[in-house]
Design an enzyme around this catalytic site. Structure first.
Site, PDB file in Angstrom:
ATOM      1  N   GLY A 251       2.691  -5.603   7.246  1.00 20.00           N
ATOM      2  CA  GLY A 251       1.713  -6.217   6.450  1.00 20.00           C
ATOM      3  C   GLY A 251       0.493  -6.754   7.523  1.00 20.00           C
ATOM      4  O   GLY A 251       0.221  -5.944   8.533  1.00 20.00           O
ATOM      5  N   SER A 252      -0.281  -7.812   7.217  1.00 22.74           N
ATOM      6  CA  SER A 252      -1.554  -8.156   7.950  1.00 22.74           C
ATOM      7  C   SER A 252      -1.160  -8.759   9.061  1.00 22.74           C
ATOM      8  O   SER A 252      -0.046  -9.357   9.297  1.00 22.74           O
ATOM      9  CB  SER A 252      -2.325  -9.027   6.812  1.00 22.74           C
ATOM     10  OG  SER A 252      -1.547 -10.258   6.883  1.00 22.74           O
TER      11      SER A 252
ATOM     12  N   GLU B 162       4.421  -4.360  12.096  1.00 25.87           N
ATOM     13  CA  GLU B 162       3.573  -3.158  12.064  1.00 25.87           C
ATOM     14  C   GLU B 162       2.467  -3.884  11.155  1.00 25.87           C
ATOM     15  O   GLU B 162       2.703  -4.314   9.984  1.00 25.87           O
ATOM     16  CB  GLU B 162       4.350  -2.095  10.934  1.00 25.87           C
ATOM     17  CG  GLU B 162       5.482  -1.341  11.697  1.00 25.87           C
ATOM     18  CD  GLU B 162       4.801  -0.248  12.717  1.00 25.87           C
ATOM     19  OE1 GLU B 162       3.761  -0.364  13.109  1.00 25.87           O
ATOM     20  OE2 GLU B 162       5.850   0.330  13.291  1.00 25.87           O
ATOM     21  N   LEU B 163       1.261  -4.061  11.775  1.00 25.44           N
ATOM     22  CA  LEU B 163       0.001  -4.718  11.423  1.00 25.44           C
ATOM     23  C   LEU B 163      -1.013  -3.869  11.144  1.00 25.44           C
ATOM     24  O   LEU B 163      -0.891  -2.522  10.876  1.00 25.44           O
ATOM     25  CB  LEU B 163      -0.073  -6.063  12.319  1.00 25.44           C
ATOM     26  CG  LEU B 163       1.120  -6.725  12.563  1.00 25.44           C
ATOM     27  CD1 LEU B 163       0.839  -7.910  13.473  1.00 25.44           C
ATOM     28  CD2 LEU B 163       1.976  -7.145  11.376  1.00 25.44           C
TER      29      LEU B 163
ATOM     30  N   LYS C  33      12.436  -7.398   1.085  1.00 25.42           N
ATOM     31  CA  LYS C  33      11.527  -8.296   0.136  1.00 25.42           C
ATOM     32  C   LYS C  33      10.166  -7.251   0.035  1.00 25.42           C
ATOM     33  O   LYS C  33       9.333  -7.312   1.000  1.00 25.42           O
ATOM     34  CB  LYS C  33      11.302  -9.536   1.151  1.00 25.42           C
ATOM     35  CG  LYS C  33      10.931 -10.547   0.272  1.00 25.42           C
ATOM     36  CD  LYS C  33       9.590 -10.543  -0.540  1.00 25.42           C
ATOM     37  CE  LYS C  33       8.368 -10.815   0.176  1.00 25.42           C
ATOM     38  NZ  LYS C  33       6.912 -10.435  -0.912  1.00 25.42           N
ATOM     39  N   PRO C  34      10.053  -6.528  -1.112  1.00 26.39           N
ATOM     40  CA  PRO C  34       8.803  -5.983  -1.351  1.00 26.39           C
ATOM     41  C   PRO C  34       7.740  -6.648  -1.560  1.00 26.39           C
ATOM     42  O   PRO C  34       7.927  -8.109  -1.759  1.00 26.39           O
ATOM     43  CB  PRO C  34       9.307  -5.106  -2.654  1.00 26.39           C
ATOM     44  CG  PRO C  34      10.238  -6.136  -3.348  1.00 26.39           C
ATOM     45  CD  PRO C  34      10.919  -6.925  -2.368  1.00 26.39           C
TER      46      PRO C  34
ATOM     47  N   CYS D 212      -3.215   1.696   6.533  1.00 23.81           N
ATOM     48  CA  CYS D 212      -3.421   1.006   7.719  1.00 23.81           C
ATOM     49  C   CYS D 212      -4.071   1.925   8.767  1.00 23.81           C
ATOM     50  O   CYS D 212      -4.393   1.362   9.761  1.00 23.81           O
ATOM     51  CB  CYS D 212      -1.995   0.614   8.328  1.00 23.81           C
ATOM     52  SG  CYS D 212      -0.867   1.763   8.346  1.00 23.81           S
TER      53      CYS D 212
ATOM     54  N   GLU E 196     -10.969  -5.166   9.427  1.00 21.50           N
ATOM     55  CA  GLU E 196     -10.142  -3.910   8.776  1.00 21.50           C
ATOM     56  C   GLU E 196     -10.562  -4.188   7.191  1.00 21.50           C
ATOM     57  O   GLU E 196     -10.820  -5.107   6.405  1.00 21.50           O
ATOM     58  CB  GLU E 196      -8.550  -4.329   8.557  1.00 21.50           C
ATOM     59  CG  GLU E 196      -7.879  -3.120   7.998  1.00 21.50           C
ATOM     60  CD  GLU E 196      -6.349  -3.757   7.894  1.00 21.50           C
ATOM     61  OE1 GLU E 196      -6.070  -4.752   7.461  1.00 21.50           O
ATOM     62  OE2 GLU E 196      -5.615  -2.399   7.984  1.00 21.50           O
TER      63      GLU E 196
ATOM     64  N   ASN F 111       0.976  -1.243  -0.112  1.00 17.53           N
ATOM     65  CA  ASN F 111      -0.032  -0.015  -0.077  1.00 17.53           C
ATOM     66  C   ASN F 111       0.990   1.436   0.091  1.00 17.53           C
ATOM     67  O   ASN F 111       0.421   2.160  -0.623  1.00 17.53           O
ATOM     68  CB  ASN F 111      -0.917   0.113   0.995  1.00 17.53           C
ATOM     69  CG  ASN F 111      -0.532   0.091   2.509  1.00 17.53           C
ATOM     70  OD1 ASN F 111       0.833  -0.670   2.598  1.00 17.53           O
ATOM     71  ND2 ASN F 111      -1.273   0.353   3.496  1.00 17.53           N
TER      72      ASN F 111
HETATM   73  P1  NAD Z   1       0.526  -9.280   3.626  1.00 16.34           P
HETATM   74  O1  NAD Z   1       0.616  -9.696   5.088  1.00 16.34           O
HETATM   75  O2  NAD Z   1      -0.217 -10.047   2.697  1.00 16.34           O
HETATM   76  O3  NAD Z   1       2.109  -9.279   3.016  1.00 16.34           O
HETATM   77  C1  NAD Z   1       3.047  -8.488   3.596  1.00 16.34           C
HETATM   78  C2  NAD Z   1       4.332  -8.847   3.062  1.00 16.34           C
HETATM   79  O4  NAD Z   1       4.526 -10.237   3.830  1.00 16.34           O
HETATM   80  C3  NAD Z   1       4.408  -9.335   1.708  1.00 16.34           C
HETATM   81  O5  NAD Z   1       5.594  -8.856   1.132  1.00 16.34           O
HETATM   82  C4  NAD Z   1       4.377 -10.835   1.396  1.00 16.34           C
HETATM   83  O6  NAD Z   1       4.948 -11.276   0.430  1.00 16.34           O
HETATM   84  C5  NAD Z   1       5.130 -11.229   2.626  1.00 16.34           C
HETATM   85  N1  NAD Z   1       4.716 -12.408   3.262  1.00 16.34           N
HETATM   86  C6  NAD Z   1       3.632 -13.318   3.028  1.00 16.34           C
HETATM   87  N2  NAD Z   1       3.821 -14.383   3.651  1.00 16.34           N
HETATM   88  C7  NAD Z   1       4.824 -14.405   4.345  1.00 16.34           C
HETATM   89  C8  NAD Z   1       5.494 -15.273   5.028  1.00 16.34           C
HETATM   90  N3  NAD Z   1       4.863 -16.485   5.560  1.00 16.34           N
HETATM   91  N4  NAD Z   1       6.661 -15.071   5.775  1.00 16.34           N
HETATM   92  C9  NAD Z   1       7.399 -13.958   5.454  1.00 16.34           C
HETATM   93  N5  NAD Z   1       6.842 -12.827   4.507  1.00 16.34           N
HETATM   94  C10 NAD Z   1       5.600 -13.080   3.988  1.00 16.34           C
HETATM   95  O7  NAD Z   1      -0.023  -7.811   3.885  1.00 16.34           O
HETATM   96  P2  NAD Z   1      -0.325  -6.754   2.487  1.00 16.34           P
HETATM   97  O8  NAD Z   1      -1.561  -7.426   2.060  1.00 16.34           O
HETATM   98  O9  NAD Z   1       0.915  -6.769   1.691  1.00 16.34           O
HETATM   99  O10 NAD Z   1      -0.744  -5.418   3.310  1.00 16.34           O
HETATM  100  C11 NAD Z   1      -1.731  -5.140   3.983  1.00 16.34           C
HETATM  101  C12 NAD Z   1      -1.688  -5.069   5.409  1.00 16.34           C
HETATM  102  O11 NAD Z   1      -0.673  -4.572   5.727  1.00 16.34           O
HETATM  103  C13 NAD Z   1      -2.993  -4.447   6.032  1.00 16.34           C
HETATM  104  O12 NAD Z   1      -3.430  -5.264   7.140  1.00 16.34           O
HETATM  105  C14 NAD Z   1      -2.467  -3.212   6.574  1.00 16.34           C
HETATM  106  O13 NAD Z   1      -3.120  -2.753   7.449  1.00 16.34           O
HETATM  107  C15 NAD Z   1      -1.132  -3.563   7.025  1.00 16.34           C
HETATM  108  N6  NAD Z   1      -0.133  -2.270   7.095  1.00 16.34           N
HETATM  109  C16 NAD Z   1       0.221  -2.035   8.305  1.00 16.34           C
HETATM  110  C17 NAD Z   1       0.964  -0.760   8.227  1.00 16.34           C
HETATM  111  C18 NAD Z   1       1.500  -0.169   9.827  1.00 16.34           C
HETATM  112  O14 NAD Z   1       2.490   0.658   9.700  1.00 16.34           O
HETATM  113  N7  NAD Z   1       0.949  -0.890  10.813  1.00 16.34           N
HETATM  114  C19 NAD Z   1       1.471   0.007   7.323  1.00 16.34           C
HETATM  115  C20 NAD Z   1       0.752  -0.421   5.876  1.00 16.34           C
HETATM  116  C21 NAD Z   1       0.089  -1.641   5.671  1.00 16.34           C
END
Ligand code: NAD
Length: 510
Positions: free
Chosen positions: A222-223, A244-245, A171-172, A278, A376, A148
């Site tokens: 991420g999530s 950071e979730l 790792k993007p 987020c 969310e 995002n």
């Molecule tokens: P996601 O958890 O699906 O993926 C995030 C990253 O993790 C990706 O690069 C993905 O390839 C990687 N990943 C997936 N499985 C993995 C594993 N088993 N081990 C290691 N890495 C793995 O999240 P998303 O859909 O990319 O992002 C959206 C989420 O991120 C939303 O819930 C949002 O609220 C959260 N987010 C939080 C913040 C914050 O600052 N707290 C900021 C931005 C986004």
């Protein structure tokens, strides 16, 4: 090419296609890197880090500062790619990505020498000795990023890690790999050591391989679901991590709020980046005295927003969503809410393709038990609920498993602070939304399931270092009182001294 054809995002077994979400057209493809390639990248970063730490902190800062100069020189080009790959508008790409990174680089380049300087710790009892802590680079930092904010989230961490003296492997997200590769080009153009910053493209398995590659620290954004896996994998290897979730930011609107400002804040906070933030305004608790007027204002503003492909125009307010599955999630949440009695004031539909667009949507008649108020949304939907008091609003705001950001709107700042301090969130903003992500000096992170640890700020910078403690003598004594040999006489003497020191009023609070 429509989205259905491009949706698989695969070009052969070991490539990932990046797609423009506003058009459905492919932009390029990148390798889906396996464990060997990831380990090799970590080894290169580690090797480069050994050279990097020969520089003083001030020299590292000077070099990292060049990144922001290079970035601003090429800002338009970087913004083009951010818009194309992520779907956000040009103003958002400038304000929430490019400017945030340039400012962060400048801030930490200037202040890191102070923030990372050794700190004395006065000892209140053992005064013949003194202590200090100092900050040492951890080694190689692994950064796993979401889609995002594909530039500002990882690059803030990358630059802070480098200033702190680390190598970095990023790792993007598999949905936004090209902007990460562009960041690496910028890095090299700024004259920073090429191998110190590595990008490993791939899906979740590549992220898992990064955690398993011998990194010294992991910054994951991420999530919640992936965050749990990352925490478990880091725990298994005893690697410290920052998580950071997700968020479910409530906005509490008091009866005395400035409704014009509040409505604009809610519209911007709910629809910026098509709601994929987020800290988006994800639920509004409006005092019944102002609920109807607020709804009218938010709806009028929402209807005036111009939605479309943001790539070639600055005149778009709401861009595309980035990921096809996220559009389904948003649509399901809206349909469920409507089925349970919510009312669509405006929006409420997916926009027909080829791009990934969902209309900016305002829902009223929402109840706390609806998924739209609990899960969310991560899309351009603002659900509004009527409340009868501030106390009720606080209770509902805290009734969530997430706690990243929260917002309070009131003309009475003292009351705003009182309410803010009762909300379970990492950050509460009064009369504003989203912006503190752009303040490098403030801590960013959540409570409850929104995460562990903080990025940005002195806390985030120091977390990228090992904290080490040194304890040194101030005067030379032949020996310490409590060393061998023990004896009854020594014991009685020590007890008397301890009673005097530890039991005296001087050391007690009352
Ligand atoms: P996601 O958890 O699906 O993926 C995030 C990253 O993790 C990706 O690069 C993905 O390839 C990687 N990943 C997936 N499985 C993995 C594993 N088993 N081990 C290691 N890495 C793995 O999240 P998303 O859909 O990319 O992002 C959206 C989420 O991120 C939303 O819930 C949002 O609220 C959260 N987010 C939080 C913040 C914050 O600052 N707290 C900021 C931005 C986004």
């Amino acid at each position: 090419m429509g989205f259905a054809a491009a949706a698989e995002r695969t070009a052969g077994n070991d490539r990932i296609v990046s797609i423009n979400p506003a058009t459905g057209m492919p932009l390029g493809d990148v390798p889906d890197m396996g464990a060997d390639a990831v380990r090799a990248a970590v080894a290169r970063a580690r090797e480069a880090q050994r050279e990097w730490i020969r520089l003083t902190l001030a020299e590292r800062c000077q070099k990292v500062r060049r990144f922001s100069v290079e970035l601003m020189a090429r800002a338009d080009q970087v913004i083009d790619l951010i818009c194309k790959e992520g779907g956000k508008t040009r103003s958002e790409a400038l304000g929430t990505e490019v400017a945030v990174v340039a400012d962060l680089a400048n801030y930490f380049s200037k202040h890191a020498p102070r923030l990372l300087s050794p700190e004395p710790i006065p000892l209140h009892l053992l005064r013949h000795r003194k202590s200090y802590v100092h900050y040492v680079p951890r080694g190689v930092i692994g950064i796993i990023a979401p889609w995002n904010f594909p530039f500002s989230i990882p690059m803030g961490e990358v630059l802070m890690s480098a200033i702190a003296g680390n190598g970095v492997v990023l790792k993007p997200s598999e949905f936004t790999p090209l902007i990460a590769l562009e960041s690496k080009k910028l890095w090299e153009a700024a004259g920073l050591p090429a191998d110190l910053f590595q990008v490993v493209t791939g899906r979740g398995a590549t992220g898992a391989a990064l955690i398993d590659s011998g990194i010294d620290y992991c910054v994951f954004t991420g999530s919640v679901a992936t965050g749990r896996k990352v925490a478990a994998a880091c725990g298994e290897r005893l690697i410290p991590c920052t998580l950071e979730l997700g968020g479910k930011a409530p906005a509490i609107v008091c009866a005395d709020a400035d409704l014009d400002r509040t409505a604009q804040a809610i519209a911007w906070g709910g629809f910026c980046n098509a709601g994929q933030v987020c800290c988006s305004v994800e639920r509004v608790y409006a005092h019944t005295a102002v609920h109807d007027e607020l709804v009218d204002k938010v709806v009028a503003l929402t209807r005036s927003l111009r939605q479309g492909d943001p790539t070639g125009s600055e005149e778009v307010d709401v861009g595309a969503m980035t990921w096809e599955r996220q559009v389904d999630t948003v649509d399901d949440l809206v349909k469920q809410a409507v089925g349970a009695g919510a009312r669509v004031e405006t929006g409420g539909r997916r926009v027909p393709g080829p791009g990934l667009f969902y209309e900016p949507t305002v829902l009223t008649n929402c109840r706390q038990d609806m998924d739209v108020m609990r899960r969310e949304i991560f899309g351009p939907v603002v659900p509004i609920m009527r409340v009868s008091s501030e106390a009720e609003a606080i209770e509902l705001a805290n009734d969530s498993h997430l706690g990243l950001l929260a917002y309070v709107f009131t003309r009475d700042r003292d009351k705003g602070r009182r309410l803010a301090e009762q909300i379970e969130a990492g950050t509460v903003m009064i009369n504003d939304v989203l912006n503190t992500f752009g303040c490098p000096e403030t801590p960013w992170g959540g409570v409850k399931m929104s995460g562990i640890g903080r990025t940005h700020s002195v806390i985030g910078l120091r977390d990228l270092c090992e904290l080490r403690h040194v304890n040194v003598d101030r005067v030379s004594l032949p020996k310490e009182l409590w060393w061998y040999p023990y004896s009854r006489k020594k014991y009685r003497g020590m007890l008397a001294v301890m009673k005097k020191l530890l039991g005296s009023k001087r050391f007690t609070l009352t």
